[in-house]
Design a protein around this motif. Structure first.
Motif, PDB file in Angstrom:
ATOM      1  N   PHE A 170       0.868  -1.175   0.000  1.00  0.00           N
ATOM      2  CA  PHE A 170       0.000   0.000   0.000  1.00  0.00           C
ATOM      3  C   PHE A 170       0.904   1.224   0.000  1.00  0.00           C
ATOM      4  O   PHE A 170       2.066   1.162   0.408  1.00  0.00           O
ATOM      5  CB  PHE A 170      -0.934   0.001   1.216  1.00  0.00           C
ATOM      6  N   MET A 171       0.385   2.343  -0.481  1.00  0.00           N
ATOM      7  CA  MET A 171       1.259   3.495  -0.637  1.00  0.00           C
ATOM      8  C   MET A 171       0.433   4.762  -0.795  1.00  0.00           C
ATOM      9  O   MET A 171      -0.493   4.808  -1.585  1.00  0.00           O
ATOM     10  CB  MET A 171       2.157   3.312  -1.870  1.00  0.00           C
ATOM     11  N   ARG A 172       0.798   5.777  -0.013  1.00  0.00           N
ATOM     12  CA  ARG A 172       0.249   7.114  -0.261  1.00  0.00           C
ATOM     13  C   ARG A 172       1.164   7.872  -1.205  1.00  0.00           C
ATOM     14  O   ARG A 172       0.721   8.493  -2.154  1.00  0.00           O
ATOM     15  CB  ARG A 172       0.073   7.884   1.053  1.00  0.00           C
ATOM     16  N   THR A 173       2.474   7.815  -0.923  1.00  0.00           N
ATOM     17  CA  THR A 173       3.460   8.402  -1.822  1.00  0.00           C
ATOM     18  C   THR A 173       4.667   7.473  -1.887  1.00  0.00           C
ATOM     19  O   THR A 173       4.841   6.593  -1.046  1.00  0.00           O
ATOM     20  CB  THR A 173       3.932   9.796  -1.346  1.00  0.00           C
ATOM     21  N   LYS A 174       5.532   7.737  -2.854  1.00  0.00           N
ATOM     22  CA  LYS A 174       6.736   6.922  -3.005  1.00  0.00           C
ATOM     23  C   LYS A 174       7.817   7.287  -1.994  1.00  0.00           C
ATOM     24  O   LYS A 174       8.871   6.653  -1.973  1.00  0.00           O
ATOM     25  CB  LYS A 174       7.256   7.061  -4.443  1.00  0.00           C
ATOM     26  N   ASP A 175       7.555   8.313  -1.169  1.00  0.00           N
ATOM     27  CA  ASP A 175       8.504   8.675  -0.126  1.00  0.00           C
ATOM     28  C   ASP A 175       7.983   8.297   1.254  1.00  0.00           C
ATOM     29  O   ASP A 175       8.401   8.887   2.268  1.00  0.00           O
ATOM     30  CB  ASP A 175       8.821  10.173  -0.184  1.00  0.00           C
ATOM     31  N   ASP A 176       7.111   7.302   1.320  1.00  0.00           N
ATOM     32  CA  ASP A 176       6.661   6.773   2.608  1.00  0.00           C
ATOM     33  C   ASP A 176       7.822   6.390   3.522  1.00  0.00           C
ATOM     34  O   ASP A 176       7.780   6.667   4.732  1.00  0.00           O
ATOM     35  CB  ASP A 176       5.747   5.563   2.406  1.00  0.00           C
ATOM     36  N   PRO A 177       8.879   5.735   3.005  1.00  0.00           N
ATOM     37  CA  PRO A 177       9.997   5.381   3.895  1.00  0.00           C
ATOM     38  C   PRO A 177      10.663   6.600   4.531  1.00  0.00           C
ATOM     39  O   PRO A 177      11.028   6.568   5.707  1.00  0.00           O
ATOM     40  CB  PRO A 177      10.966   4.635   2.968  1.00  0.00           C
ATOM     41  N   LEU A 178      10.829   7.685   3.757  1.00  0.00           N
ATOM     42  CA  LEU A 178      11.398   8.902   4.316  1.00  0.00           C
ATOM     43  C   LEU A 178      10.496   9.477   5.395  1.00  0.00           C
ATOM     44  O   LEU A 178      10.955   9.944   6.432  1.00  0.00           O
ATOM     45  CB  LEU A 178      11.603   9.951   3.216  1.00  0.00           C
ATOM     46  N   GLN A 179       9.206   9.433   5.148  1.00  0.00           N
ATOM     47  CA  GLN A 179       8.266  10.012   6.092  1.00  0.00           C
ATOM     48  C   GLN A 179       8.287   9.285   7.433  1.00  0.00           C
ATOM     49  O   GLN A 179       8.336   9.919   8.493  1.00  0.00           O
ATOM     50  CB  GLN A 179       6.850   9.982   5.526  1.00  0.00           C
ATOM     51  N   SER A 180       8.255   7.955   7.384  1.00  0.00           N
ATOM     52  CA  SER A 180       8.122   7.185   8.622  1.00  0.00           C
ATOM     53  C   SER A 180       9.433   6.642   9.158  1.00  0.00           C
ATOM     54  O   SER A 180       9.466   6.076  10.251  1.00  0.00           O
ATOM     55  CB  SER A 180       7.140   6.020   8.409  1.00  0.00           C
ATOM     56  N   GLY A 181      10.503   6.752   8.395  1.00  0.00           N
ATOM     57  CA  GLY A 181      11.808   6.389   8.926  1.00  0.00           C
ATOM     58  C   GLY A 181      12.142   4.919   8.884  1.00  0.00           C
ATOM     59  O   GLY A 181      12.895   4.438   9.730  1.00  0.00           O
ATOM     60  N   PHE A 182      11.616   4.174   7.918  1.00  0.00           N
ATOM     61  CA  PHE A 182      12.028   2.782   7.768  1.00  0.00           C
ATOM     62  C   PHE A 182      12.818   2.635   6.469  1.00  0.00           C
ATOM     63  O   PHE A 182      12.745   3.480   5.575  1.00  0.00           O
ATOM     64  CB  PHE A 182      10.827   1.829   7.794  1.00  0.00           C
ATOM     65  N   TYR A 183      13.579   1.558   6.381  1.00  0.00           N
ATOM     66  CA  TYR A 183      14.356   1.294   5.175  1.00  0.00           C
ATOM     67  C   TYR A 183      13.475   0.528   4.196  1.00  0.00           C
ATOM     68  O   TYR A 183      13.035  -0.581   4.496  1.00  0.00           O
ATOM     69  CB  TYR A 183      15.604   0.469   5.504  1.00  0.00           C
ATOM     70  N   GLY A 184      13.225   1.112   3.048  1.00  0.00           N
ATOM     71  CA  GLY A 184      12.391   0.474   2.036  1.00  0.00           C
ATOM     72  C   GLY A 184      13.131   0.444   0.712  1.00  0.00           C
ATOM     73  O   GLY A 184      14.349   0.269   0.667  1.00  0.00           O
ATOM     74  N   ALA A 185      12.388   0.645  -0.372  1.00  0.00           N
ATOM     75  CA  ALA A 185      13.024   0.716  -1.688  1.00  0.00           C
ATOM     76  C   ALA A 185      12.316   1.734  -2.565  1.00  0.00           C
ATOM     77  O   ALA A 185      12.606   1.818  -3.754  1.00  0.00           O
ATOM     78  CB  ALA A 185      13.028  -0.657  -2.367  1.00  0.00           C
ATOM     79  N   ASP A 186      11.381   2.500  -1.993  1.00  0.00           N
ATOM     80  CA  ASP A 186      10.630   3.482  -2.761  1.00  0.00           C
ATOM     81  C   ASP A 186      11.276   4.854  -2.605  1.00  0.00           C
ATOM     82  O   ASP A 186      11.788   5.193  -1.541  1.00  0.00           O
ATOM     83  CB  ASP A 186       9.182   3.568  -2.257  1.00  0.00           C
ATOM     84  N   HIS A 187      11.176   5.660  -3.658  1.00  0.00           N
ATOM     85  CA  HIS A 187      11.676   7.031  -3.555  1.00  0.00           C
ATOM     86  C   HIS A 187      11.247   7.826  -4.782  1.00  0.00           C
ATOM     87  O   HIS A 187      11.105   7.293  -5.872  1.00  0.00           O
ATOM     88  CB  HIS A 187      13.200   7.058  -3.446  1.00  0.00           C
ATOM     89  N   PHE A 188      11.034   9.123  -4.538  1.00  0.00           N
ATOM     90  CA  PHE A 188      10.706  10.054  -5.614  1.00  0.00           C
ATOM     91  C   PHE A 188      11.417  11.367  -5.328  1.00  0.00           C
ATOM     92  O   PHE A 188      11.141  12.031  -4.340  1.00  0.00           O
ATOM     93  CB  PHE A 188       9.189  10.262  -5.687  1.00  0.00           C
ATOM     94  N   SER A 189      12.388  11.711  -6.159  1.00  0.00           N
ATOM     95  CA  SER A 189      13.033  13.022  -6.076  1.00  0.00           C
ATOM     96  C   SER A 189      13.810  13.237  -7.361  1.00  0.00           C
ATOM     97  O   SER A 189      14.056  12.305  -8.132  1.00  0.00           O
ATOM     98  CB  SER A 189      13.975  13.118  -4.865  1.00  0.00           C
ATOM     99  N   SER A 190      14.209  14.486  -7.567  1.00  0.00           N
ATOM    100  CA  SER A 190      14.952  14.823  -8.786  1.00  0.00           C
ATOM    101  C   SER A 190      16.425  14.474  -8.673  1.00  0.00           C
ATOM    102  O   SER A 190      17.168  14.659  -9.635  1.00  0.00           O
ATOM    103  CB  SER A 190      14.800  16.319  -9.077  1.00  0.00           C
TER     104      SER A 190
END
Length: 865
Positions: free
Chosen positions: A496-516
């Motif tokens: 499940f996902m609200r944004t691709k930066d969920d890991p940054l938001q909540s502080g867990f190690y994942g594999a999703d990310h969105f940035s330039s």
């Protein structure tokens, strides 16, 4: 008297700050933005990206400052020093510390209002310093600046808005450098701007060149001009030098990421008809469709635009300055639509959404020239008023011919009315009642830009506070159940996902990310193993048991009951191979499961992995090749499977599914392709799907909608069955268009026995961590005789420094993506440490430049005495 005058000046600055805050605060309250209601300012990138960076900023500053340098929450891992230089180095972000995660939307509103207010304050300060305006008249210009079309269209891009605040301060500093031989203001604020946001600072630096040229006619001779140029160049270089602690590592990071997309093929062409810019002279000429592509947002109010025209006609102003100002204005207008100039302002890259990002400079320029012209004693002549009327008629006649979604008839009438009122105001003799004249000036200007702001923002939709707050609370609660011990490392996957930066938001190690600032090798790798990826993002939604193991996903999160509406948990993947395991914890409808097959962050592997090339477009084959190379295994892990039955409805029949283009026989009737198979084992079954399929069909599995992240450019893998031996599985493609290309549609079975054997081989030599942080991993490993590599799933980067038994070793790049170390059999102590490249060099240059600035300012002050 001096005290009263100073107090009056302070009151003017305070009101210049409060006016935009009250105007926009009232609008936000009217729209019910949190904390005034259940709406929020979150929309587009602010809701999908920046809010997560703000949460990361707050969490990192309070709990883990080393993550400002490197974070494993950025995809599989990535540098953050250069990333933060674009997103987060604004000192105003410290305000967010006072707002808890679920109510960060309120913090964003406060921060937005603060930036509106500080923009007005900054411009008012400039006007008081250069004495262009005085008294209450300042409010007209400061409010027009604080609520200009650019900031209204880009209030969601909070990280850019500091440029609005700092620009007037830099321009005043430049004035001091040129005319007063003083350096401190210019050096200080230009350095602050570069550190705050290098991207917007680039645009301001270009503009300082134009303003310097505009100032030259006011200097008496060429000797004075050359001396002024020397002072300008020296102070600019010192400011850049002070910022090098941020600038140098950032430049390096950009060259590895965003810089690789720089446009090297510049065409001498217009991107659109320049006359279309006239549509932006209508109040509120902005909507959602203007975000991805459109014209520059330059609305500053009718009075300010008329002030610009009258500046060029005002014979009391230096002719040389007027000519140069006219050329600069044309240059800025051409920059909006002429490709080479557009690329110049955007550092050689076309903007992805939000075109003409430098148009705040045009707004500043227009208002500055208007403030220069529209003095209290200025009275335009009748022929000048006639010119304004002719221009107004011409502009609105052209606008009437435009067919655009962002301008309606009401806006045209309001704009025309404001233009006529402004012309009438300019025609009224000002000497009759100066106080009333000042009040009318303020009233017209403020009402004009306020109306424009309200009209534009009414056309934008926003994320609700409850939607954001519920999701944040649920995700943070689930994350707290899998918090790492001090010396442990693992990743968490979810469906499940609200944004691709969920890991940054909540502080867990994942594999999703969105940035330039994501390095291209990471999206390339993730796409090659069947995950959604693109330029600037990765999303781990389509994993297999193999990829889960390889990338160290020790825990998984999935929605227990998809039919529950609360909390808000939008599905992004489908993993039946997870659901056969009992959850180790359940919270807020989220089930957390442990994956015993997850490999550690580093482990002993065969040297074959260093020679493996990516020569297949089949993600299952590539996953198998990687795992086989690591374990030195000859047996493929995935086997192709046939469908037991295929049913065609309203499309032609075909012997082969993969690669066939199906076409509706009756265009107005529903069409489906049903693929049925009966698993012959309890192994996992996966379906591959080419990127073109998503646009032409929706998919159900056993009549259940298949949750899938919708944006991907590579062939993805979908888990369609697990532990379902003998149970029929039906995959149905529902055509959304008249044709469907079954691009790379194939069925595979994971050979569980072969996978378990290879997994056992790779689990023999784990790196046992004794120390773990965002920038340092330390531990011991026992390498077996058939292993010659310490393989990590840390993305390869020059900033990683490795030591084996205390001796520095050179890192290798495995499969074009990951850091690996050549190593001999036996027990070894391993240290991995990350330091941003050029950070030390940048620090040294910053210290030298700072000392040079202090010395220069002191010498200059002594000389002036």
């Amino acid at each position: 008297m001096q005290f009263r005058s100073q107090l009056k000046k302070q009151h003017i600055l305070l009101i210049s700050f409060l006016l935009p805050v009250i105007i926009m605060g009232s609008y936000f309250a009217y729209r019910g933005m949190a904390p005034f209601g259940n709406s929020s300012l979150l929309t587009v990138d602010l809701g999908q990206q920046y809010i997560d960076f703000f949460a990361y900023f707050r969490r990192t500053l309070l709990h883990n400052p080393s993550e400002f340098i490197y974070s494993f929450s950025k995809g599989l891992g990535g540098e953050m020093w250069g990333t933060n230089a674009y997103y987060l180095w604004s000192p105003l972000n410290l305000i967010l510390l006072f707002f808890p995660a679920a109510h960060l939307t309120t913090g964003v509103l406060v921060l937005t209002l603060l930036k509106y207010g500080l923009s007005g304050l900054s411009f008012a300060w400039l006007l008081t310093k250069n004495k262009l305006q005085s008294g209450s008249r300042i409010f007209a210009f400061s409010t027009a600046y604080a609520l200009n079309g650019w900031i209204i269209a880009n209030q969601l891009n909070l990280l850019w808005l500091d440029a609005m605040i700092i620009l007037p301060l830099v321009i005043w500093g430049l004035h001091q450098v040129v005319f007063a031989h003083r350096y401190s203001c210019y050096i200080c604020w230009l350095a602050v701007m570069i550190i705050d946001n290098y991207y917007m600072a680039w645009m301001i630096c270009i503009f300082t060149i134009l303003v310097f040229i505009w100032s030259l006619p006011l200097l008496n001779n060429w000797q004075s001009r050359l001396q002024a140029f020397g002072r300008y160049l020296l102070s600019s270089l010192i400011a850049a030098g002070i910022s090098c602690i941020v600038l140098l590592p950032t430049i390096y990071a950009l060259l590895q990421s965003k810089g690789t997309y720089t446009n090297n093929h510049i065409l001498s062409r217009f991107e659109y008809n320049p006359l279309k810019l006239l549509g932006k002279l209508v109040p509120g000429s902005f909507n959602f469709n203007q975000m991805p592509s459109g014209q520059a947002n330059i609305y500053v109010g009718m009075l300010m635009m008329f002030g610009l025209v009258l500046y060029f006609l005002n014979q009391k102003i230096n002719l040389g300055q007027r000519i140069i100002a006219f050329v600069i204005t044309l240059f800025l207008i051409l920059s909006f639509c002429y490709e080479p100039l557009d690329l110049l302002w955007h550092i050689g890259q076309f903007p992805v959404w939000y075109p003409s990002r430098f148009s705040f400079i045009f707004c500043f320029w227009v208002i500055l020239l208007a403030a220069t012209c529209l003095q209290r004693n200025f009275q335009p002549s009748k022929w000048e008023l006639a010119i304004l009327l002719i221009i107004t008629i011409a502009v609105f006649t052209y606008v009437e011919t435009l067919t655009v979604s962002y301008i309606n008839n009401n806006q045209k009438l309001i704009g025309l009315g404001l233009a006529i009122v402004s012309i009438i105001f300019l025609g009224i003799p000002h000497s009759a009642s100066p106080v009333m004249n000042d009040l009318l000036l303020v009233l017209i200007a403020v009402c004009d830009v306020s109306t424009s702001a309200y009209t534009a923002l009414n056309q934008i939709s926003y994320v609700s506070q409850s939607e954001f707050g519920e999701y944040t609370t649920a995700l943070n609660s689930a994350t707290s159940k899998v918090k790492r011990p001090n010396c442990d490392f693992y990743r968490v996957a979810k469906t499940f996902m609200r944004t691709k930066d969920d890991p940054l938001q909540s502080g867990f190690y994942g594999a999703d990310h969105f940035s330039s600032t994501i390095v291209p090798s990471l999206p390339n790798f993730m796409g090659s193993i069947g995950q959604p990826a693109g330029d600037g993002f990765v999303s781990y939604d389509n994993g297999t048991q193999v990829s889960d193991s390889l990338l160290g996903f020790r825990y998984t999160m999935s929605v227990i009951d998809p039919n529950r509406s609360k909390p808000f948990l939008p599905l992004s993947g489908y993993r039946p191979d997870w659901n056969t395991k009992e959850p180790v914890a359940v919270t807020n409808n989220i089930g957390i499961r442990k994956n015993s097959a997850a490999l550690p962050i580093a482990f002993g592997a065969n040297s074959r992995i260093l020679k493996l090339k990516h020569d297949t477009y089949d993600p299952t084959a590539y996953q198998s090749e990687i795992y086989q190379a690591l374990a030195n295994s000859p047996q493929p892990l995935f086997n192709i499977q046939n469908f037991n039955q295929v049913d065609f409805q309203n499309v032609q029949s075909a012997e082969q599914i993969t690669g066939t283009t199906f076409q509706k026989e009756h265009r107005n009737e529903a069409a489906t392709i049903k693929l049925e198979f009966i698993p012959t084992s309890n192994d996992s079954y996966y379906l591959t799907l080419g990127p073109d399929v998503k646009n032409d069909a929706s998919i159900t599995v056993n009549n259940r909608h298949f949750a899938q992240y919708p944006t991907y450019r590579d062939t993805v893998i979908m888990n369609v069955a697990h532990n379902q031996k003998g149970q029929k599985v039906t995959i149905t493609f529902h055509l959304k268009k008249s044709t469907l290309w079954m691009q790379n549609v194939s069925l595979y079975r994971l050979n569980q026995q072969a996978f378990n054997r290879d997994l056992k081989a790779l689990q023999r030599s784990p790196l046992k961590l004794t120390r773990s942080s965002s920038t340092t991993l330390e531990g011991t490993v026992n390498i077996k005789k058939d292993q010659g590599v310490l393989m990590t799933t840390i993305p390869y980067a020059r900033g990683w420094h490795a030591k084996i038994d205390g001796h520095p070793v050179k890192g290798q790049k495995a499969i074009g993506t990951f850091l690996a170390l050549k190593i001999k059999p036996g027990t070894h102590h391993i240290t991995l440490h990350y330091r941003p490249p050029y950070l030390i060099t940048g620090l040294i240059i910053s210290i030298i430049s700072l000392l040079s600035a202090v010395t220069l300012i002191k010498l200059n002050n002594n000389y002036r005495r």
